[in-house]
Design a protein around this motif. Structure first.
Motif, PDB file in Angstrom:
ATOM      1  N   LEU A 117       0.823  -1.211   0.000  1.00 14.94           N
ATOM      2  CA  LEU A 117       0.000   0.000   0.000  1.00 14.94           C
ATOM      3  C   LEU A 117       0.861   1.267   0.000  1.00 14.94           C
ATOM      4  N   HIS A 118       1.994   1.218   0.691  1.00 19.43           N
ATOM      5  CA  HIS A 118       2.898   2.375   0.673  1.00 19.43           C
ATOM      6  C   HIS A 118       3.472   2.584  -0.723  1.00 19.43           C
ATOM      7  N   ALA A 119       3.768   1.489  -1.420  1.00 23.35           N
ATOM      8  CA  ALA A 119       4.211   1.609  -2.808  1.00 23.35           C
ATOM      9  C   ALA A 119       3.109   2.228  -3.669  1.00 23.35           C
ATOM     10  N   CYS A 120       1.864   1.830  -3.408  1.00 22.02           N
ATOM     11  CA  CYS A 120       0.734   2.445  -4.121  1.00 22.02           C
ATOM     12  C   CYS A 120       0.649   3.936  -3.818  1.00 22.02           C
ATOM     13  N   ALA A 121       0.959   4.318  -2.585  1.00 24.97           N
ATOM     14  CA  ALA A 121       0.957   5.734  -2.224  1.00 24.97           C
ATOM     15  C   ALA A 121       2.024   6.489  -3.019  1.00 24.97           C
ATOM     16  N   ALA A 122       3.197   5.877  -3.166  1.00 20.41           N
ATOM     17  CA  ALA A 122       4.257   6.515  -3.952  1.00 20.41           C
ATOM     18  C   ALA A 122       3.821   6.685  -5.407  1.00 20.41           C
ATOM     19  N   LEU A 123       3.184   5.655  -5.960  1.00 17.00           N
ATOM     20  CA  LEU A 123       2.678   5.755  -7.327  1.00 17.00           C
ATOM     21  C   LEU A 123       1.581   6.816  -7.428  1.00 17.00           C
ATOM     22  N   ALA A 124       0.768   6.937  -6.377  1.00 16.73           N
ATOM     23  CA  ALA A 124      -0.278   7.968  -6.364  1.00 16.73           C
ATOM     24  C   ALA A 124       0.337   9.361  -6.353  1.00 16.73           C
ATOM     25  N   VAL A 125       1.398   9.548  -5.568  1.00 17.52           N
ATOM     26  CA  VAL A 125       2.079  10.841  -5.554  1.00 17.52           C
ATOM     27  C   VAL A 125       2.673  11.146  -6.929  1.00 17.52           C
ATOM     28  N   LEU A 126       3.260  10.136  -7.562  1.00 20.26           N
ATOM     29  CA  LEU A 126       3.793  10.326  -8.910  1.00 20.26           C
ATOM     30  C   LEU A 126       2.690  10.741  -9.882  1.00 20.26           C
ATOM     31  N   ILE A 151       9.481  11.218   8.238  1.00 16.90           N
ATOM     32  CA  ILE A 151       8.203  11.248   8.934  1.00 16.90           C
ATOM     33  C   ILE A 151       7.347  10.022   8.610  1.00 16.90           C
ATOM     34  N   THR A 152       7.626   9.361   7.481  1.00 14.71           N
ATOM     35  CA  THR A 152       6.818   8.201   7.091  1.00 14.71           C
ATOM     36  C   THR A 152       7.271   6.916   7.763  1.00 14.71           C
ATOM     37  N   VAL A 153       8.516   6.860   8.239  1.00 17.49           N
ATOM     38  CA  VAL A 153       9.072   5.581   8.682  1.00 17.49           C
ATOM     39  C   VAL A 153       8.481   5.086  10.003  1.00 17.49           C
ATOM     40  N   PRO A 154       8.384   5.907  11.071  1.00 15.96           N
ATOM     41  CA  PRO A 154       7.807   5.387  12.316  1.00 15.96           C
ATOM     42  C   PRO A 154       6.394   4.836  12.147  1.00 15.96           C
ATOM     43  N   ALA A 155       5.606   5.427  11.249  1.00 18.75           N
ATOM     44  CA  ALA A 155       4.252   4.913  11.019  1.00 18.75           C
ATOM     45  C   ALA A 155       4.284   3.586  10.283  1.00 18.75           C
ATOM     46  N   LEU A 156       5.285   3.368   9.444  1.00 22.20           N
ATOM     47  CA  LEU A 156       5.367   2.109   8.702  1.00 22.20           C
ATOM     48  C   LEU A 156       5.716   0.930   9.600  1.00 22.20           C
ATOM     49  N   VAL A 157       6.547   1.164  10.616  1.00 26.34           N
ATOM     50  CA  VAL A 157       7.001   0.045  11.447  1.00 26.34           C
ATOM     51  C   VAL A 157       6.009  -0.278  12.564  1.00 26.34           C
ATOM     52  N   TRP A 158       4.956   0.516  12.707  1.00 27.81           N
ATOM     53  CA  TRP A 158       3.903   0.206  13.681  1.00 27.81           C
ATOM     54  C   TRP A 158       2.644  -0.115  12.879  1.00 27.81           C
ATOM     55  N   TRP A 159       2.260  -1.374  12.882  1.00 30.17           N
ATOM     56  CA  TRP A 159       1.189  -1.856  12.009  1.00 30.17           C
ATOM     57  C   TRP A 159      -0.102  -1.090  12.217  1.00 30.17           C
ATOM     58  N   ALA A 160      -0.507  -0.898  13.480  1.00 32.05           N
ATOM     59  CA  ALA A 160      -1.764  -0.210  13.763  1.00 32.05           C
ATOM     60  C   ALA A 160      -1.755   1.213  13.211  1.00 32.05           C
ATOM     61  N   ALA A 162       0.119   2.281  10.682  1.00 30.50           N
ATOM     62  CA  ALA A 162       0.148   2.201   9.218  1.00 30.50           C
ATOM     63  C   ALA A 162      -1.229   1.898   8.645  1.00 30.50           C
ATOM     64  N   LEU A 163      -2.043   1.125   9.368  1.00 32.54           N
ATOM     65  CA  LEU A 163      -3.392   0.810   8.885  1.00 32.54           C
ATOM     66  C   LEU A 163      -4.236   2.074   8.707  1.00 32.54           C
ATOM     67  N   ASN A 164      -3.924   3.101   9.471  1.00 28.98           N
ATOM     68  CA  ASN A 164      -4.580   4.396   9.272  1.00 28.98           C
ATOM     69  C   ASN A 164      -3.926   5.190   8.153  1.00 28.98           C
ATOM     70  N   THR A 165      -2.609   5.316   8.264  1.00 30.96           N
ATOM     71  CA  THR A 165      -1.885   6.297   7.468  1.00 30.96           C
ATOM     72  C   THR A 165      -1.876   5.987   5.979  1.00 30.96           C
ATOM     73  N   VAL A 166      -1.672   4.717   5.620  1.00 30.03           N
ATOM     74  CA  VAL A 166      -1.490   4.407   4.197  1.00 30.03           C
ATOM     75  C   VAL A 166      -2.747   4.726   3.387  1.00 30.03           C
ATOM     76  N   PHE A 167      -3.904   4.607   3.988  1.00 35.00           N
ATOM     77  CA  PHE A 167      -5.130   4.929   3.256  1.00 35.00           C
ATOM     78  C   PHE A 167      -5.138   6.406   2.846  1.00 35.00           C
ATOM     79  N   LEU A 168      -4.777   7.285   3.792  1.00 36.35           N
ATOM     80  CA  LEU A 168      -4.748   8.713   3.464  1.00 36.35           C
ATOM     81  C   LEU A 168      -3.599   9.049   2.524  1.00 36.35           C
ATOM     82  N   GLN A 169      -2.466   8.362   2.671  1.00 40.61           N
ATOM     83  CA  GLN A 169      -1.340   8.634   1.784  1.00 40.61           C
ATOM     84  C   GLN A 169      -1.659   8.253   0.339  1.00 40.61           C
TER      85      GLN A 169
END
Length: 616
Positions: A117-126, A151-160, A162-169
């Motif tokens: 999903l984070h990769a999808c976020a990167a593609l979305a930003v592109l 700023i993106t890394v601490p959210a990625l290593v905490w699953w709970a 990331a479950l919030n953040t990646v959707f908005l990203q």
């Protein structure tokens, strides 16, 4: 047909015509799409880098509850729409359910899903950058800002988190891209797509309510002002409003049936939080900081030194002043970013967390991690002209080489600072303790014999803090890996002549009770029988989250069935001949154990109420 070339070495190479034409076509395609190829290479490299980081982490805190709830519940409306401490995240719970059902506490599945999903976020930003600025090499700079931002890394290593953040990203850049296409073409399908992306963001995080505000602000700033924006694009605003109203109604409906965990903080708490979040955490991380973490086992929050904070604020003021001096509407773009952080990131936390955590909540970078796609867009807006934009700059820029050199140096400093910050953060990662505890328990649950009675106790605090209440119990956390039948018995264990309990390493061991024993004072060490009834006093005043386990000693001449009464609850136990022990959970409020019609040849001895522990 063939083509012949004559290299300088003196011999001839003969290349088939079709192959030569294919190679030429591929070369021309690569030249035309060089920016896209370079962007994909950057995204792949960043994803590989972050994959290596995420591998060092593991489940923690809310993660254990999410996995346990996913294994305990069917995929129902109630499960998906449960409000978790003010967070409404049906999309996150859906992903948690699917991941946990593949393998409970399978970090590979959990981390892999988040990274995809984070990769999808990167593609979305592109995609957003290509839509807004066109396909030009300069868009690689704001894309790189998104990819390496610490700023993106601490959210990625905490699953709970990331479950919030990646959707908005994902939702934020996709909604902007679709809305921008609607503004450019007037086609309704782009506005529909933007509305759906707003809904997608809301499914992951309540913060998604701010997305239409971002779209409105961008329209006002770059497409004709407030009055024209409202009048010309009324259909789009109506759709976005419909999404917000519908989702808001669902949120309110579910909130009315959920415990109220939100409250306004006192003024000092609110002011301290805003300073920590905006003045220290955001101001430093947006420049590649914070360069120092207040960290523990597998976690870290921003803790920049005061001189670094001051330098960061001065740098940001200078950046705003310089870009606004040259670039039209740059000040408004910076204001848009600040407004988003205030409305989407600060306000929800002020209501839901600050009254519990105080100003310390402002040091947590995960609260602003969703803003990174917008940071990338704003970097582009304050530097690059839009396609077809008339007079994008207020005054003539310095020489092109000079501007390119300054921007390149600034980008290089940001990337270097970000790498330093992330490297420091990864030094605090490490989850061997939790990983081995979970895997030991998984292996022992597989080997447990059918009918094994496993009594409850708290998970060690260095694995799961006791503050998570029932989701800090072994029956919930480790029960997620058990069969449904065993899980049900772990949560309501029956009385038994022996049982098991998890030790602090996650292994199953024979159970004992830690407590103060009470023995009868009679000569035969048996509680006296009066008119066929035995009453055993029970000190059950201590309230324990896992319940009070009672160990009752006995002696029986033969195998005998006996019924113990605690309050209104009867417990039937088949005693074996000889000396033995009975383990049973105490009924809350019961102050004695009563046996009516005491069988002959049975002696009830010492009683020990307390907590389940492994036998020494």
């Amino acid at each position: 047909m063939t083509e012949t070339t004559k290299p300088r070495t003196g011999f001839a190479l003969t290349i088939p015509g079709p192959m030569a034409r294919s190679a030429g076509a591929a070369s021309r395609w690569a030249r035309r799409h060089g920016v896209l190829l370079a962007a994909l290479v950057l995204i792949a490299a960043a994803l590989a880098w972050k994959t290596a980081i995420v591998q060092s982490s593991y489940f923690k805190e809310d993660d254990f509850e999410f996995v346990a709830r996913a294994m305990e519940n069917d995929l129902s409306f109630d499960y998906l729409t449960r409000i978790h401490f003010g967070q409404f995240m049906p999309g996150g719970f859906l992903l948690a359910w699917l991941t946990s059902r593949l393998e409970p506490f399978g970090w590979g599945y959990a981390a892999g899903g988040i990274l995809v999903l984070h990769a999808c976020a990167a593609l979305a930003v592109l995609r957003m950058l290509r839509v807004v600025f066109g396909e030009r090499p300069a868009i690689l700079a704001p894309l790189l800002v998104f990819l390496v931002a610490p700023i993106t890394v601490p959210a990625l290593v905490w699953w709970a988190a990331a479950l919030n953040t990646v959707f908005l990203q994902i939702a934020l850049p996709m909604a902007i891209a679709s809305h921008w296409l609607h503004l450019r073409t007037g086609r309704l399908r782009h506005a529909v797509a933007a509305a759906l992306w707003v809904l997608f963001g809301l499914l992951g995080f309540v913060k998604g309510f701010a997305l239409p505000l971002v779209l409105l602000a961008l329209t006002v700033i770059y497409h004709g002002g407030l009055r024209a924006a409202l009048r010309k694009y009324v259909v789009a605003w109506s759709m976005y409003l419909l999404v917000l109203v519908g989702f808001g109604a669902l949120y309110v409906y579910r909130a009315l049936s959920s415990p109220n965990t939100g409250a306004l903080p006192i003024f000092d708490q609110a002011a301290g939080f805003l300073w920590e979040l905006l003045g220290k955490t955001f101001a430093t991380t947006v420049l590649g900081g914070p360069w120092r973490w207040f960290a523990g086992g597998d976690w870290g929050v921003a803790s920049p030194p005061l001189p670094v904070v001051i330098a960061s604020l001065v740098t940001l003021v200078a950046l705003v002043a310089v870009t606004a001096y040259y670039r039209r509407r740059a000040g408004l773009a910076w204001a848009l970013l600040l407004g988003y952080v205030l409305v989407a990131d600060a306000l929800p936390v002020l209501w839901g967390r600050v009254h519990l955590l105080g100003s310390f909540a402002g040091t947590d970078t995960r609260y602003v991690a969703d803003a990174v796609p917008l940071i990338a867009l704003v970097v582009g807006l304050v530097l690059l002209p839009l396609p077809g934009e008339a007079e994008p700059y207020r005054r003539m820029l310095p020489g092109r080489e000079r501007v390119s050199g300054i921007c390149g140096a600034a980008l290089g400093l940001f990337v270097g600072a970000s790498l330093v910050t992330v490297t420091l953060f990864t030094g605090y990662l490490g989850a061997d303790r939790r990983y081995h505890y979970i895997e030991n328990a998984r292996a022992d649950l597989v080997k447990a014999a059918p009918g094994t009675v496993i009594y409850d106790r708290l998970v060690p605090s260095d694995v799961q803090p006791a503050g998570y209440k029932t989701y800090s119990l072994t029956s919930r956390v480790l029960g997620a890996m058990a069969t449904p039948q065993l899980r049900a018995m772990m949560q309501a264990p029956p009385a038994a002549l022996g049982g098991m309990v998890f030790d602090d390493q996650g292994h199953l061991r024979p159970v004992d009770v830690q407590g103060i024993p009470l023995a009868p004072t009679t000569r035969d060490r048996c509680w006296p029988v009066t008119n066929g009834t035995v009453q055993v006093p029970l000190d059950n005043r201590v309230s324990r989250l896992e319940g009070t386990l009672v160990k009752l000693g006995y002696a029986a001449r033969a195998d005998t069935k006996i019924t113990f009464w605690m309050g209104e609850r009867a417990v039937d136990v088949q005693l074996r001949s000889g000396l033995g022990k009975v383990f049973m959970l105490a009924q809350p409020g019961a102050d004695r154990i009563v046996v009516h019609d005491m069988p002959p040849g049975v002696c009830i001895g010492d009683v020990t109420p307390g907590q389940a522990v492994p036998r020494p």
